[in-house]
Design a protein around this motif. Sequence first.
Motif, PDB file in Angstrom:
ATOM      1  N   PRO A  83       0.792  -1.252   0.000  1.00 50.77           N
ATOM      2  CA  PRO A  83       0.000   0.000   0.000  1.00 50.77           C
ATOM      3  C   PRO A  83       0.814   1.287   0.000  1.00 50.77           C
ATOM      4  O   PRO A  83       0.423   2.251  -0.665  1.00 50.77           O
ATOM      5  CB  PRO A  83      -0.863  -0.117   1.258  1.00 50.77           C
ATOM      6  CG  PRO A  83      -0.454  -1.337   1.968  1.00 50.77           C
ATOM      7  CD  PRO A  83       0.397  -2.162   1.075  1.00 50.77           C
ATOM      8  N   HIS A  84       1.945   1.313   0.705  1.00 50.36           N
ATOM      9  CA  HIS A  84       2.679   2.590   0.731  1.00 50.36           C
ATOM     10  C   HIS A  84       3.279   2.911  -0.638  1.00 50.36           C
ATOM     11  O   HIS A  84       3.404   4.080  -1.004  1.00 50.36           O
ATOM     12  CB  HIS A  84       3.737   2.605   1.842  1.00 50.36           C
ATOM     13  CG  HIS A  84       4.985   1.836   1.532  1.00 50.36           C
ATOM     14  ND1 HIS A  84       5.003   0.466   1.440  1.00 50.36           N
ATOM     15  CD2 HIS A  84       6.247   2.249   1.277  1.00 50.36           C
ATOM     16  CE1 HIS A  84       6.236   0.069   1.149  1.00 50.36           C
ATOM     17  NE2 HIS A  84       7.004   1.136   1.045  1.00 50.36           N
ATOM     18  N   ILE A  85       3.584   1.868  -1.406  1.00 49.35           N
ATOM     19  CA  ILE A  85       4.118   2.086  -2.757  1.00 49.35           C
ATOM     20  C   ILE A  85       2.974   2.547  -3.676  1.00 49.35           C
ATOM     21  O   ILE A  85       3.120   3.497  -4.446  1.00 49.35           O
ATOM     22  CB  ILE A  85       4.783   0.795  -3.303  1.00 49.35           C
ATOM     23  CG1 ILE A  85       5.968   0.415  -2.397  1.00 49.35           C
ATOM     24  CG2 ILE A  85       5.229   0.973  -4.756  1.00 49.35           C
ATOM     25  CD1 ILE A  85       6.590  -0.942  -2.702  1.00 49.35           C
ATOM     26  N   ALA A  86       1.816   1.885  -3.531  1.00 47.35           N
ATOM     27  CA  ALA A  86       0.640   2.272  -4.332  1.00 47.35           C
ATOM     28  C   ALA A  86       0.250   3.720  -4.034  1.00 47.35           C
ATOM     29  O   ALA A  86      -0.062   4.492  -4.950  1.00 47.35           O
ATOM     30  CB  ALA A  86      -0.525   1.327  -4.024  1.00 47.35           C
ATOM     31  N   ILE A  92      -0.662  10.088  -2.894  1.00 43.47           N
ATOM     32  CA  ILE A  92      -1.557  10.170  -1.722  1.00 43.47           C
ATOM     33  C   ILE A  92      -0.772   9.793  -0.464  1.00 43.47           C
ATOM     34  O   ILE A  92       0.031   8.852  -0.492  1.00 43.47           O
ATOM     35  CB  ILE A  92      -2.770   9.222  -1.900  1.00 43.47           C
ATOM     36  CG1 ILE A  92      -3.712   9.786  -2.970  1.00 43.47           C
ATOM     37  CG2 ILE A  92      -3.517   8.992  -0.589  1.00 43.47           C
ATOM     38  CD1 ILE A  92      -4.851   8.871  -3.340  1.00 43.47           C
ATOM     39  N   GLU A  93      -1.020  10.536   0.614  1.00 45.65           N
ATOM     40  CA  GLU A  93      -0.420  10.131   1.884  1.00 45.65           C
ATOM     41  C   GLU A  93      -1.501   9.529   2.770  1.00 45.65           C
ATOM     42  O   GLU A  93      -2.532  10.177   3.039  1.00 45.65           O
ATOM     43  CB  GLU A  93       0.228  11.324   2.601  1.00 45.65           C
ATOM     44  CG  GLU A  93       1.091  10.853   3.757  1.00 45.65           C
ATOM     45  CD  GLU A  93       1.537  11.983   4.674  1.00 45.65           C
ATOM     46  OE1 GLU A  93       2.007  11.685   5.778  1.00 45.65           O
ATOM     47  OE2 GLU A  93       1.367  13.155   4.288  1.00 45.65           O
ATOM     48  N   ASN A 126       2.813   4.434   5.014  1.00 43.39           N
ATOM     49  CA  ASN A 126       3.399   5.658   4.465  1.00 43.39           C
ATOM     50  C   ASN A 126       4.901   5.619   4.784  1.00 43.39           C
ATOM     51  O   ASN A 126       5.418   4.564   5.161  1.00 43.39           O
ATOM     52  CB  ASN A 126       2.683   6.909   5.014  1.00 43.39           C
ATOM     53  CG  ASN A 126       2.689   6.955   6.539  1.00 43.39           C
ATOM     54  OD1 ASN A 126       3.666   6.552   7.182  1.00 43.39           O
ATOM     55  ND2 ASN A 126       1.599   7.418   7.128  1.00 43.39           N
ATOM     56  N   LYS A 127       5.548   6.761   4.658  1.00 42.53           N
ATOM     57  CA  LYS A 127       7.010   6.741   4.820  1.00 42.53           C
ATOM     58  C   LYS A 127       7.463   6.301   6.220  1.00 42.53           C
ATOM     59  O   LYS A 127       8.495   5.657   6.382  1.00 42.53           O
ATOM     60  CB  LYS A 127       7.552   8.147   4.520  1.00 42.53           C
ATOM     61  CG  LYS A 127       8.984   8.133   4.073  1.00 42.53           C
ATOM     62  CD  LYS A 127       9.391   9.452   3.476  1.00 42.53           C
ATOM     63  CE  LYS A 127      10.876   9.421   3.150  1.00 42.53           C
ATOM     64  NZ  LYS A 127      11.427  10.723   2.869  1.00 42.53           N
ATOM     65  N   PHE A 128       6.664   6.656   7.225  1.00 42.40           N
ATOM     66  CA  PHE A 128       7.138   6.420   8.597  1.00 42.40           C
ATOM     67  C   PHE A 128       6.283   5.451   9.417  1.00 42.40           C
ATOM     68  O   PHE A 128       6.719   5.001  10.467  1.00 42.40           O
ATOM     69  CB  PHE A 128       7.213   7.759   9.356  1.00 42.40           C
ATOM     70  CG  PHE A 128       8.128   8.745   8.702  1.00 42.40           C
ATOM     71  CD1 PHE A 128       9.510   8.557   8.730  1.00 42.40           C
ATOM     72  CD2 PHE A 128       7.620   9.853   8.040  1.00 42.40           C
ATOM     73  CE1 PHE A 128      10.367   9.456   8.114  1.00 42.40           C
ATOM     74  CE2 PHE A 128       8.465  10.767   7.417  1.00 42.40           C
ATOM     75  CZ  PHE A 128       9.842  10.569   7.453  1.00 42.40           C
ATOM     76  N   GLN A 129       5.060   5.206   8.972  1.00 39.18           N
ATOM     77  CA  GLN A 129       4.152   4.412   9.820  1.00 39.18           C
ATOM     78  C   GLN A 129       3.764   3.076   9.182  1.00 39.18           C
ATOM     79  O   GLN A 129       3.876   2.902   7.969  1.00 39.18           O
ATOM     80  CB  GLN A 129       2.876   5.225  10.110  1.00 39.18           C
ATOM     81  CG  GLN A 129       3.153   6.465  10.953  1.00 39.18           C
ATOM     82  CD  GLN A 129       1.917   7.323  11.090  1.00 39.18           C
ATOM     83  OE1 GLN A 129       1.340   7.757  10.087  1.00 39.18           O
ATOM     84  NE2 GLN A 129       1.500   7.571  12.319  1.00 39.18           N
ATOM     85  N   THR A 130       3.283   2.172  10.061  1.00 38.31           N
ATOM     86  CA  THR A 130       2.816   0.863   9.582  1.00 38.31           C
ATOM     87  C   THR A 130       1.391   0.632  10.102  1.00 38.31           C
ATOM     88  O   THR A 130       0.854   1.441  10.864  1.00 38.31           O
ATOM     89  CB  THR A 130       3.708  -0.295  10.098  1.00 38.31           C
ATOM     90  OG1 THR A 130       3.465  -0.448  11.508  1.00 38.31           O
ATOM     91  CG2 THR A 130       5.175  -0.049   9.837  1.00 38.31           C
ATOM     92  N   THR A 131       0.841  -0.513   9.736  1.00 35.72           N
ATOM     93  CA  THR A 131      -0.493  -0.880  10.212  1.00 35.72           C
ATOM     94  C   THR A 131      -0.541  -0.940  11.751  1.00 35.72           C
ATOM     95  O   THR A 131      -1.594  -0.754  12.342  1.00 35.72           O
ATOM     96  CB  THR A 131      -0.901  -2.246   9.630  1.00 35.72           C
ATOM     97  OG1 THR A 131       0.233  -3.118   9.667  1.00 35.72           O
ATOM     98  CG2 THR A 131      -1.373  -2.130   8.196  1.00 35.72           C
TER      99      THR A 131
END
Length: 225
Positions: A83-86, A92-93, A126-131
Amino acid sequence: MNKGYFITGTDTNIGKTEFAVALMRAIQERGHIVNAMKPISAGCTPSKEGLLNDDVIRLQSQSSTEMETSIINPYAFEPAIAPHIAAQEVGIEVKISHIKSNFDRIVSNSDYVVVEGVGGWCVPINKFQTTVDILHQLHLPIIMVVGIKLGCINHAMITYQAIKAARLKCIAWVANIIDPNMQRAKQNYHAIHERLDCPCIATIPYMSTPKTEEIYRLIELDQII
Ligand SMILES: Nc1ncnc2c1ncn2[C@@H]1O[C@H](COP(=O)(O)OP(=O)(O)O)[C@@H](O)[C@H]1O
Ligand SMILES: [Mg+2]
């Protein structure tokens, strides 16, 4: 409400959606209003109504209350990729505050909310966070679906330990026989059972066509409700 569960799993494609929908059905059977959320989906088909994801369609159609797709699934990405790549590809952030406000809206219309994760336990959003960071905002007890296939003991233990290390609570696990050719499935089940300190609330056999009407009857709801 207001109760809810977060459905995670040992991997993608191991039965989270099948179980999540069945869990909704089981709780609805007791007369409760149960709605669903899928904060992030990847793997969608464009349509007149926007991007449609199979998991979201299933969760939405099992929901007790009619709700807009964009509420249930605030972030939908077309390619079935991380998802972060998509998200990055379309500029979109993913913001947890947005997920949380949609979640609160669903909660206010529900007795129970069932939230399905994306992929396995720890997926960058996103760049810094995960699920995992999403869970720290939603404060939901976690149910871990284990896809019973070769390697599942390792995946179950790593996922369970990671949930604990994040100071979150896995209240139950589910054994889903996803591989029809799995050898020693029972022994694998016991190996996992002995090593986790939460109950297994369902063992779902391999089904050539999985049916919610069959799966929901296998869930021992009293252990978690
Ligand atoms: N017990 C089972 N027996 C047979 N097929 C299953 C079983 N559980 C899940 N499946 C199938 O495996 C695929 C992945 O399941 P799904 O619930 O979508 O996984 P996830 O949500 O973890 O990605 C789907 O086609 C689903 O119907
Ligand atoms: Mg799914």
